[in-house]
Write a protein that holds these residues in place. Structure first.
Motif, PDB file in Angstrom:
ATOM      1  N   GLU A 128      -6.404 -12.085 -11.061  1.00  0.00           N
ATOM      2  CA  GLU A 128      -5.497 -13.141 -11.548  1.00  0.00           C
ATOM      3  C   GLU A 128      -4.367 -13.463 -10.587  1.00  0.00           C
ATOM      4  OE1 GLU A 128      -5.948 -10.481 -14.395  1.00  0.00           O
ATOM      5  OE2 GLU A 128      -7.833 -11.600 -14.485  1.00  0.00           O
ATOM      6  N   GLY A 129      -4.304 -12.735  -9.470  1.00  0.00           N
ATOM      7  CA  GLY A 129      -3.258 -13.008  -8.491  1.00  0.00           C
ATOM      8  C   GLY A 129      -1.885 -12.525  -8.907  1.00  0.00           C
ATOM      9  N   GLU A 130      -1.812 -11.596  -9.868  1.00  0.00           N
ATOM     10  CA  GLU A 130      -0.510 -11.076 -10.278  1.00  0.00           C
ATOM     11  C   GLU A 130       0.065 -10.154  -9.200  1.00  0.00           C
ATOM     12  OE1 GLU A 130      -0.537  -9.263 -14.104  1.00  0.00           O
ATOM     13  OE2 GLU A 130      -1.498 -10.981 -15.100  1.00  0.00           O
ATOM     14  N   LYS A 131       1.374 -10.082  -9.136  1.00  0.00           N
ATOM     15  CA  LYS A 131       2.042  -9.193  -8.192  1.00  0.00           C
ATOM     16  C   LYS A 131       1.821  -7.755  -8.637  1.00  0.00           C
ATOM     17  CE  LYS A 131       6.627  -7.919  -6.403  1.00  0.00           C
ATOM     18  NZ  LYS A 131       6.156  -7.788  -5.021  1.00  0.00           N
ATOM     19  N   LEU A 132       1.426  -6.889  -7.707  1.00  0.00           N
ATOM     20  CA  LEU A 132       1.190  -5.493  -8.037  1.00  0.00           C
ATOM     21  C   LEU A 132       2.515  -4.745  -8.037  1.00  0.00           C
ATOM     22  CD1 LEU A 132      -0.740  -3.194  -8.679  1.00  0.00           C
ATOM     23  CD2 LEU A 132      -1.051  -2.843  -6.220  1.00  0.00           C
ATOM     24  N   ASP A 133       2.917  -4.293  -9.183  1.00  0.00           N
ATOM     25  CA  ASP A 133       4.180  -3.559  -9.308  1.00  0.00           C
ATOM     26  C   ASP A 133       4.040  -2.554 -10.450  1.00  0.00           C
ATOM     27  OD1 ASP A 133       6.773  -2.732  -8.902  1.00  0.00           O
ATOM     28  OD2 ASP A 133       7.648  -4.324 -10.136  1.00  0.00           O
ATOM     29  N   PHE A 134       3.163  -1.570 -10.238  1.00  0.00           N
ATOM     30  CA  PHE A 134       2.927  -0.564 -11.262  1.00  0.00           C
ATOM     31  C   PHE A 134       3.704   0.697 -10.916  1.00  0.00           C
ATOM     32  CE2 PHE A 134       0.839   3.014 -13.252  1.00  0.00           C
ATOM     33  CZ  PHE A 134       0.657   2.563 -14.552  1.00  0.00           C
ATOM     34  N   THR A 140       2.016   5.405  -8.766  1.00  0.00           N
ATOM     35  CA  THR A 140       2.814   4.227  -8.419  1.00  0.00           C
ATOM     36  C   THR A 140       2.023   3.383  -7.426  1.00  0.00           C
ATOM     37  OG1 THR A 140       4.907   5.384  -8.758  1.00  0.00           O
ATOM     38  CG2 THR A 140       4.966   3.401  -7.388  1.00  0.00           C
ATOM     39  N   HIS A 141       1.849   2.105  -7.753  1.00  0.00           N
ATOM     40  CA  HIS A 141       1.127   1.165  -6.884  1.00  0.00           C
ATOM     41  C   HIS A 141       1.955  -0.103  -6.765  1.00  0.00           C
ATOM     42  CE1 HIS A 141      -2.495   3.678  -7.076  1.00  0.00           C
ATOM     43  NE2 HIS A 141      -2.251   3.794  -8.372  1.00  0.00           N
ATOM     44  N   THR A 142       2.543  -0.308  -5.597  1.00  0.00           N
ATOM     45  CA  THR A 142       3.438  -1.455  -5.422  1.00  0.00           C
ATOM     46  C   THR A 142       3.139  -2.259  -4.168  1.00  0.00           C
ATOM     47  OG1 THR A 142       5.065  -0.051  -4.286  1.00  0.00           O
ATOM     48  CG2 THR A 142       5.311  -0.307  -6.683  1.00  0.00           C
ATOM     49  N   LEU A 143       2.057  -1.929  -3.472  1.00  0.00           N
ATOM     50  CA  LEU A 143       1.738  -2.632  -2.224  1.00  0.00           C
ATOM     51  C   LEU A 143       0.324  -3.173  -2.277  1.00  0.00           C
ATOM     52  CD1 LEU A 143       2.406  -3.434   0.710  1.00  0.00           C
ATOM     53  CD2 LEU A 143       1.563  -1.164   1.406  1.00  0.00           C
ATOM     54  N   MET A 144       0.166  -4.491  -2.124  1.00  0.00           N
ATOM     55  CA  MET A 144      -1.149  -5.108  -2.054  1.00  0.00           C
ATOM     56  C   MET A 144      -1.018  -6.401  -1.256  1.00  0.00           C
ATOM     57  SD  MET A 144      -4.331  -5.033  -2.540  1.00  0.00           S
ATOM     58  CE  MET A 144      -4.240  -3.458  -3.395  1.00  0.00           C
ATOM     59  N   SER A 145      -1.391  -6.320   0.005  1.00  0.00           N
ATOM     60  CA  SER A 145      -1.327  -7.495   0.875  1.00  0.00           C
ATOM     61  C   SER A 145      -2.659  -8.234   0.843  1.00  0.00           C
ATOM     62  CB  SER A 145      -0.987  -7.078   2.303  1.00  0.00           C
ATOM     63  OG  SER A 145      -1.901  -6.107   2.773  1.00  0.00           O
ATOM     64  N   PRO A 146      -2.690  -9.505   1.209  1.00  0.00           N
ATOM     65  CA  PRO A 146      -3.928 -10.299   1.142  1.00  0.00           C
ATOM     66  C   PRO A 146      -5.090  -9.679   1.913  1.00  0.00           C
ATOM     67  CG  PRO A 146      -2.053 -11.740   1.451  1.00  0.00           C
ATOM     68  CD  PRO A 146      -1.532 -10.341   1.593  1.00  0.00           C
ATOM     69  N   PHE A 147      -4.793  -9.013   3.030  1.00  0.00           N
ATOM     70  CA  PHE A 147      -5.853  -8.427   3.848  1.00  0.00           C
ATOM     71  C   PHE A 147      -6.666  -7.397   3.067  1.00  0.00           C
ATOM     72  CE2 PHE A 147      -7.546  -5.383   6.937  1.00  0.00           C
ATOM     73  CZ  PHE A 147      -8.189  -6.246   7.829  1.00  0.00           C
ATOM     74  N   PHE A 148      -6.026  -6.729   2.119  1.00  0.00           N
ATOM     75  CA  PHE A 148      -6.686  -5.662   1.368  1.00  0.00           C
ATOM     76  C   PHE A 148      -7.076  -6.089  -0.045  1.00  0.00           C
ATOM     77  CE2 PHE A 148      -4.023  -3.454   4.504  1.00  0.00           C
ATOM     78  CZ  PHE A 148      -5.000  -2.700   5.155  1.00  0.00           C
ATOM     79  N   SER A 149      -6.933  -7.363  -0.357  1.00  0.00           N
ATOM     80  CA  SER A 149      -7.244  -7.857  -1.701  1.00  0.00           C
ATOM     81  C   SER A 149      -8.630  -8.485  -1.730  1.00  0.00           C
ATOM     82  CB  SER A 149      -6.208  -8.902  -2.131  1.00  0.00           C
ATOM     83  OG  SER A 149      -4.924  -8.342  -2.173  1.00  0.00           O
ATOM     84  N   PRO A 150      -9.570  -7.937  -2.476  1.00  0.00           N
ATOM     85  CA  PRO A 150     -10.898  -8.541  -2.565  1.00  0.00           C
ATOM     86  C   PRO A 150     -10.870  -9.799  -3.430  1.00  0.00           C
ATOM     87  CG  PRO A 150     -10.760  -6.652  -4.021  1.00  0.00           C
ATOM     88  CD  PRO A 150      -9.468  -6.683  -3.256  1.00  0.00           C
ATOM     89  N   PRO A 151     -11.853 -10.661  -3.290  1.00  0.00           N
ATOM     90  CA  PRO A 151     -11.941 -11.843  -4.170  1.00  0.00           C
ATOM     91  C   PRO A 151     -12.146 -11.421  -5.615  1.00  0.00           C
ATOM     92  CG  PRO A 151     -13.428 -12.036  -2.276  1.00  0.00           C
ATOM     93  CD  PRO A 151     -12.949 -10.626  -2.302  1.00  0.00           C
ATOM     94  N   PRO A 152     -11.833 -12.293  -6.563  1.00  0.00           N
ATOM     95  CA  PRO A 152     -12.041 -11.972  -7.974  1.00  0.00           C
ATOM     96  C   PRO A 152     -13.500 -11.606  -8.263  1.00  0.00           C
ATOM     97  CG  PRO A 152     -10.686 -13.926  -7.763  1.00  0.00           C
ATOM     98  CD  PRO A 152     -11.188 -13.608  -6.385  1.00  0.00           C
ATOM     99  N   ALA A 153     -13.697 -10.730  -9.217  1.00  0.00           N
ATOM    100  CA  ALA A 153     -15.037 -10.302  -9.602  1.00  0.00           C
ATOM    101  C   ALA A 153     -15.601 -11.203 -10.688  1.00  0.00           C
ATOM    102  CB  ALA A 153     -15.009  -8.857 -10.103  1.00  0.00           C
TER     103      ALA A 153
END
Length: 340
Positions: A128-134, A140-153
């Motif tokens: 859904e393109g939400e900001k990762l801030d868990f 704790t997961h707060t880093l997700m840059s486009p390079f490491f983001s797979p397309p939606p399933a």
């Protein structure tokens, strides 16, 4: 009622054959477990060579992996399968997490609640393109840059089922999961009086209804086409019940039926030096205990017995067989459970 099969082979050709067989025989799902092998790799083959069969883990050990690591694996399988993947998670027990996997262990129910929530946050970032801030107590997961983001399933995030016996983990399943994997060491009464009310309490906390949730039961089933086959099935099932009954963590199921002392006997015998202790433990499981934990019937009566005892309690069932029997025995049972 959906009916699922168990993947018991690991060689490439055998996995493909098993997956095709289960789909052609009418099964709804095919589960792989984590014991001697990785549970995810064969599911890629199973998904590739089937069209409608759901594929899933029952179970994968959650705490052996970080949520991020598992989120990638599950997301990829959801993508490769076209939305047919179900992630079944279990906690395992402290000695295995700490001494086999060298991972941290503490407060397993609270950790599982946070683990599943972390997975959902990661998948929401990808789908859904939400900001990762868990930010949690354990992860704790707060880093997700486009390079490491797979397309939606396809179909979005996979369903998550949580395996549980005790009330704390069962409540967690109701709060954060899509389904419950009920342990084979359970009974109709335990499901009705303990498991389902606890699930309902978890669902109420999350603002959901029972229709939003699936209960899957790994059902101890003893059957055979001949007297010899049935006797062998009964003996194997008695020993399996005895094995689980010797585990203190499952004592609550026995206590509900007034069999707490049996649990003590089985536990003591399991720690003894007797060469025949497993056979002796099986002999302690009398017919009353056997028929309470297992469906024991000739093949033509198995489906009716399952419907009668569990039809109003569970949404999915799979056959737990602690003995060898030809796979074709189950095909008419699957069809009858489907009502066809």
């Amino acid at each position: 009622m959906k009916v699922d099969g168990k993947l018991n082979v690991w060689r490439t050709a055998e996995v493909v054959e098993e997956a095709r067989h289960h789909e052609q025989a009418g099964y709804d799902g095919l589960w792989a477990s984590e014991s001697k092998h990785d549970p995810f790799l064969p599911l890629l083959l199973a998904a590739e060579h089937t069209d409608r069969l759901e594929v899933g883990t029952a179970i994968a050990v959650a705490f052996a992996r970080s949520p991020m690591q598992l989120a990638y694996t599950a997301h990829d399988l959801q993508t490769y399968s076209g939305g047919r993947f179900v992630l079944g998670l279990g906690s395992q027990i402290k000695p295995h997490i700490e001494r086999r996997f060298a991972m941290p262990w503490s407060r397993p129910a609270a950790r599982m609640r946070e683990y599943v929530s972390a997975l959902r946050a990661i998948w929401a970032a990808w789908n859904e393109g939400e900001k990762l801030d868990f930010r949690g107590d354990f992860y704790t997961h707060t880093l997700m840059s486009p390079f490491f983001s797979p397309p939606p399933a396809p179909g979005g995030a996979p369903q998550v089922f949580v395996a549980a016996v005790g009330e704390a983990m069962t409540r967690v399943a109701g709060e954060v999961a899509d389904g419950l994997l009920a342990h084979g060491f359970t009974t109709e009464r335990y499901l009705r009086e303990v498991t389902l009310p606890t699930v309902e309490a978890g669902l109420a906390k999350s603002g959901r209804a029972r229709g939003d949730f699936s209960v899957s039961h790994l059902l101890l089933t003893a059957t055979g086409r001949t007297e010899e086959e049935l006797a062998r099935a009964v003996d194997g099932t008695r020993r399996q019940i005895a094995f689980y009954g010797s585990t203190p963590a499952y004592r609550g199921v026995l206590e509900l039926h007034g069999w707490g002392e049996l649990g003590d006997e089985l536990n003591a015998l399991s720690k003894s030096d007797r060469d025949d202790k497993w056979e002796a433990m099986g002999r302690l499981v009398d017919d009353d205990v056997l028929h309470t934990f297992a469906v024991v019937a000739e093949p033509q009566h198995v489906a009716a017995e399952i419907r009668c005892r569990y039809g109003s309690l569970v949404d999915r069932v799979s056959f737990y067989t602690a003995y060898e029997i030809d796979a074709e025995v189950w095909e008419p049972i699957v069809q009858e459970l489907h009502g066809t």
